[in-house]
Design a protein around this motif. Structure first.
Motif, PDB file in Angstrom:
ATOM      1  N   ALA A 191      31.890  41.857  49.873  1.00  0.00           N
ATOM      2  CA  ALA A 191      33.021  42.058  48.948  1.00  0.00           C
ATOM      3  C   ALA A 191      32.974  41.078  47.784  1.00  0.00           C
ATOM      4  N   VAL A 192      32.727  39.801  48.082  1.00  0.00           N
ATOM      5  CA  VAL A 192      32.832  38.804  46.996  1.00  0.00           C
ATOM      6  C   VAL A 192      31.645  38.881  46.038  1.00  0.00           C
ATOM      7  N   THR A 193      30.525  39.451  46.479  1.00  0.00           N
ATOM      8  CA  THR A 193      29.371  39.529  45.583  1.00  0.00           C
ATOM      9  C   THR A 193      29.265  40.892  44.895  1.00  0.00           C
ATOM     10  N   VAL A 215      40.879  44.109  48.628  1.00  0.00           N
ATOM     11  CA  VAL A 215      42.094  44.571  49.302  1.00  0.00           C
ATOM     12  C   VAL A 215      41.725  44.848  50.753  1.00  0.00           C
ATOM     13  N   VAL A 216      42.353  44.141  51.688  1.00  0.00           N
ATOM     14  CA  VAL A 216      42.088  44.346  53.116  1.00  0.00           C
ATOM     15  C   VAL A 216      43.234  45.160  53.710  1.00  0.00           C
ATOM     16  N   VAL A 217      42.896  46.285  54.350  1.00  0.00           N
ATOM     17  CA  VAL A 217      43.929  47.154  54.919  1.00  0.00           C
ATOM     18  C   VAL A 217      43.700  47.326  56.417  1.00  0.00           C
ATOM     19  N   GLY A 258      46.701  30.045  48.923  1.00  0.00           N
ATOM     20  CA  GLY A 258      45.508  29.937  48.082  1.00  0.00           C
ATOM     21  C   GLY A 258      45.390  31.184  47.226  1.00  0.00           C
ATOM     22  N   GLY A 259      44.237  31.827  47.277  1.00  0.00           N
ATOM     23  CA  GLY A 259      44.039  33.035  46.470  1.00  0.00           C
ATOM     24  C   GLY A 259      44.334  34.322  47.215  1.00  0.00           C
ATOM     25  N   VAL A 260      44.946  34.197  48.385  1.00  0.00           N
ATOM     26  CA  VAL A 260      45.163  35.383  49.228  1.00  0.00           C
ATOM     27  C   VAL A 260      46.656  35.712  49.296  1.00  0.00           C
ATOM     28  N   GLU A 261      46.994  36.938  48.944  1.00  0.00           N
ATOM     29  CA  GLU A 261      48.370  37.408  49.088  1.00  0.00           C
ATOM     30  C   GLU A 261      48.453  38.302  50.330  1.00  0.00           C
ATOM     31  N   VAL A 262      49.525  38.127  51.098  1.00  0.00           N
ATOM     32  CA  VAL A 262      49.676  38.848  52.360  1.00  0.00           C
ATOM     33  C   VAL A 262      50.990  39.623  52.337  1.00  0.00           C
ATOM     34  N   VAL A 267      38.717  32.592  49.453  1.00  0.00           N
ATOM     35  CA  VAL A 267      38.383  33.793  48.675  1.00  0.00           C
ATOM     36  C   VAL A 267      39.484  34.024  47.633  1.00  0.00           C
ATOM     37  N   PRO A 268      39.116  34.170  46.370  1.00  0.00           N
ATOM     38  CA  PRO A 268      40.131  34.384  45.337  1.00  0.00           C
ATOM     39  C   PRO A 268      40.525  35.848  45.186  1.00  0.00           C
ATOM     40  N   ASP A 269      41.715  36.077  44.667  1.00  0.00           N
ATOM     41  CA  ASP A 269      42.130  37.402  44.196  1.00  0.00           C
ATOM     42  C   ASP A 269      42.071  38.469  45.293  1.00  0.00           C
ATOM     43  N   ALA A 270      42.547  38.117  46.493  1.00  0.00           N
ATOM     44  CA  ALA A 270      42.532  39.054  47.618  1.00  0.00           C
ATOM     45  C   ALA A 270      43.958  39.396  48.046  1.00  0.00           C
ATOM     46  N   ALA A 271      44.140  40.609  48.548  1.00  0.00           N
ATOM     47  CA  ALA A 271      45.432  41.025  49.104  1.00  0.00           C
ATOM     48  C   ALA A 271      45.188  41.628  50.475  1.00  0.00           C
ATOM     49  N   VAL A 272      46.047  41.299  51.437  1.00  0.00           N
ATOM     50  CA  VAL A 272      45.893  41.747  52.819  1.00  0.00           C
ATOM     51  C   VAL A 272      47.193  42.419  53.270  1.00  0.00           C
TER      52      VAL A 272
END
Ligand SMILES: [Zn+2]
Length: 489
Positions: free
Chosen positions: A288-290, A432-434, A400-404, A325-330
Motif C-alpha cells: 500500500a505505501v509503495t 483505507v482499511v475496511v 499520528g497519521g491514522v484516522e479511525v 503510516v501517513p494518511d491512512a483511515a481505518v
C-alpha cells in the motif's frame, strides 16, 4: 389469491463470542405487520417489500407477517427464536387459507437446539398451509441448503451476487415464479447437487463472474426456471455445511438433475481459484505505501462483522500506528464505550483513549493512545445498495497519521458514508482499511486504485482447515483431499 410473507433471519457464526438474543433483533429489524417501511427493503425482507408493491397490479392480497432480523453474530437464544417463530406461525394460521407463502430468510441461522432453523420454520409452515399451498423462499448464498428445507419448499431462490446487490431482483424472480405456479403456468421441480466444498466466491473476480453470468443466462428458457449457487457459510458447525447447486425446472426432474450435476461439477473444478490472494499484514502495508496511486483499499476479512466477528480486532491498526503510516483511515472498529468517551471528551479534544481489542482473544489487545477526536456524529448510517445500514453514534479519532472510525452499532464496512459521516473523504486518503470480506467492493471498489486482501488474526480465518468443526459431514474439501460429490435430491 392470498399470499403471506414474513422474515426471520440472521447469519449465525457458531464460533462467535457474541450471543444473539431478542435485543439484537430489536436493534436491527423488529417489525410487526404493517410496520415495514414503504421505500426500502431491510435485511432479508425483500420478498415482503416486493409483494406489497406488486399486490394490487397483479391481483393478489398480501397478508403481512412480522419481520425479524439480526446482524450476524453467535447462536440465537432458544426461547427468543421460538418466540419469534411462533409469532409468525400464529399470524400464518390466522391468515389461512393461503395460495402462497413468501419467506425472506437468510439460510445460515442457528439457534440453541436448532442447527437448521430455516428447515424448522419451513417445515412448520408446510404443516400449517398443507401440500397445495406454494412456499417460496429467498436465501443468501451464504446459506446451508439442507435437504429438510429444500424438501419442504416449492421454490428456493438465492441471491446471485456477492456483494449481495441483487436482493430485490431475486425477490422479484421469486414472486414471479410463485405467482406463475399458483396460476398453474409452471410446475417447479428442484434438484440439489452437493459439491462437498468450503470456499469463498466473490462475484467481483473474473472466474466466478463468468460462472454466475453463464448459469443466470440458462434461466427462463428450455424449461429452466432458476439456477442458484449455494456458496455455504463457512463459520458454522452444522452437519450440512457445503457448497451446493440448486436447479429448478418446469416439471422436468431428469433435466434438473442433469443440469445441477453439470453445474456442480464445473463448480468443483474451480476449487482453489475463486477467492483473492491474501497477503500478510506486513506485505499488505508495504504494498500500500509503495503503490504509486491512491487510495489503496485494504480489506480485513477475518474481522468482518458481516460474518459474525466482533469487528474490534486491532492488529492491522496497531501495525499502521507502529510503522507511522501517513494518511491512512481505518473503519469500522466497533467500540460503543470508546464512542461514548469520545463524545464526553468533545470534538477537537486530545485525551488518552483505550479502544478496540475487547470482545475475545481474536480481538487482539486494546490500543492505548493519545488520540485527537476529529469528528463526532450521532445516529449515523451507511448505504448498501438500496438499503441503509445503521451505525449508531460514531466518532473519528486520530493517532499520528491514522484516522479511525469508531462505531456503536456493530456492522461491516459497506458504504463510503462510514467515513464521510465524520468528514473523512476515503477517495482522498492514501490507504483505507475496511473490515469486510467483499461487500465493501460495491462502494469502495469504484474509488480504489488498488484493492488488497490481508489475512489478519481476527476470528474468520481464511484457512478453513484451522476452524474447529465437529458436526460438519466429512469428507469435505479443503479439510479432506478426497471427497464424494453428487446429486442428493
Ligand atoms: Zn451473504
Amino acid at each position: 389469491m392470498r399470499l403471506f410473507s414474513a422474515t426471520i433471519a440472521t447469519e449465525t457464526n457458531t464460533f462467535s463470542p457474541l450471543p444473539t438474543s431478542l435485543a439484537a433483533y430489536q436493534e436491527c429489524v423488529f417489525l410487526r405487520p404493517g410496520e415495514h417501511p414503504q421505500d426500502t427493503p431491510l435485511m432479508c425482507t425483500a420478498p415482503l417489500f416486493v409483494a406489497r408493491r406488486r399486490a394490487a397490479a397483479e391481483d393478489f392480497t398480501l397478508i403481512e407477517g412480522s419481520c425479524f432480523a439480526a446482524s450476524p453474530a453467535g447462536t440465537t437464544n432458544r426461547a427468543d427464536y421460538e418466540f419469534m417463530r411462533d409469532e409468525i406461525l400464529a399470524q400464518l394460521k390466522a391468515a389461512l387459507p393461503l395460495d402462497g407463502v413468501l419467506l425472506g430468510l437468510h439460510g445460515a441461522m442457528v439457534a440453541h437446539g436448532y442447527d437448521d432453523v430455516e428447515g424448522d420454520v419451513i417445515e412448520r409452515v408446510r404443516a400449517l398451509v398443507g401440500p397445495g399451498c406454494i412456499i417460496g423462499v429467498e436465501l443468501d448464498p451464504h446459506c446451508h441448503l439442507t435437504l429438510k428445507r429444500v424438501r419442504a419448499s416449492d421454490i428456493i431462490i438465492l441471491y446471485k451476487e456477492f456483494p449481495h446487490t441483487d436482493v430485490v431482483e431475486r425477490a422479484e424472480d421469486l414472486l414471479t415464479l410463485v405467482l406463475r405456479t399458483i396460476r398453474k403456468q409452471v410446475t417447479p421441480v428442484m434438484s440439489l447437487y452437493d459439491c462437498r466444498q468450503i470456499a469463498s466466491y466473490p462475484t467481483t473476480l473474473p472466474l466466478m463472474r463468468a460462472f454466475v453470468d453463464k448459469t443466470a443466462a440458462m434461466e427462463g428458457k428450455d424449461g429452466v426456471l432458476s439456477v442458484s449457487i449455494g456458496h455455504c457459510f463457512p463459520y458454522a458447525d452444522v452437519a450440512e455445511l457445503s457448497g451446493r447447486i440448486l436447479v429448478i425446472t418446469d416439471n422436468d426432474k431428469a433435466k434438473a438433475d442433469r443440469l445441477a450435476t453439470e453445474i456442480g461439477q464445473e463448480f468443483i473444478s474451480m476449487r482453489g481459484r475463486t477467492a483473492p490472494d491474501y497477503l500478510s499484514i506486513e506485505d499488505g502495508i508495504d504494498t500500500a505505501v509503495t503503490f504509486n496511486a491512491s487510495p489503496v483499499v485494504m480489506a480485513d476479512p477475518a474481522d468482518n462483522a458481516g460474518g459474525g466477528a466482533p469487528s474490534d480486532n486491532t492488529t492491522i491498526l496497531r501495525r499502521l500506528i507502529e510503522r507511522d503510516v501517513p494518511d491512512a483511515a481505518v473503519g469500522p472498529i466497533w467500540d460503543p464505550i470508546a464512542v461514548r468517551l469520545c463524545f464526553d471528551a468533545g470534538e477537537g479534544a486530545s485525551f488518552p483513549l483505550r479502544f478496540g481489542g475487547k470482545i475475545g482473544p481474536t480481538s487482539g489487545a486494546p490500543i492505548d493512545a493519545m488520540v485527537t477526536v476529529t469528528a463526532l456524529k450521532r445516529d449515523c448510517w451507511q448505504s448498501f445498495g438500496p438499503t441503509q445500514v445503521p451505525l449508531g453514534d460514531c466518532a473519528a479519532v486520530k493517532v499520528g497519521g491514522v484516522e479511525v472510525v469508531l462505531i456503536s452499532n456493530r456492522t461491516q464496512a459497506l458504504g463510503l458514508e462510514l467515513f464521510r459521516n465524520l468528514s473523512i473523504e476515503p477517495a482522498e486518503r492514501k490507504l483505507v482499511v475496511v473490515k469486510s470480506t467483499n461487500h465493501f467492493m460495491a462502494a469502495f471498489g469504484p474509488i480504489a486504485k488498488k484493492v488488497i486482501y490481508v489475512d489478519a488474526d481476527g476470528p474468520l480465518s481464511r484457512d478453513y482447515r484451522r476452524i474447529p468443526y465437529a458436526k460438519v459431514q466429512r469428507p469435505i474439501w479443503p479439510l479432506d483431499a478426497e471427497t464424494a460429490p453428487g446429486l442428493i435430491l
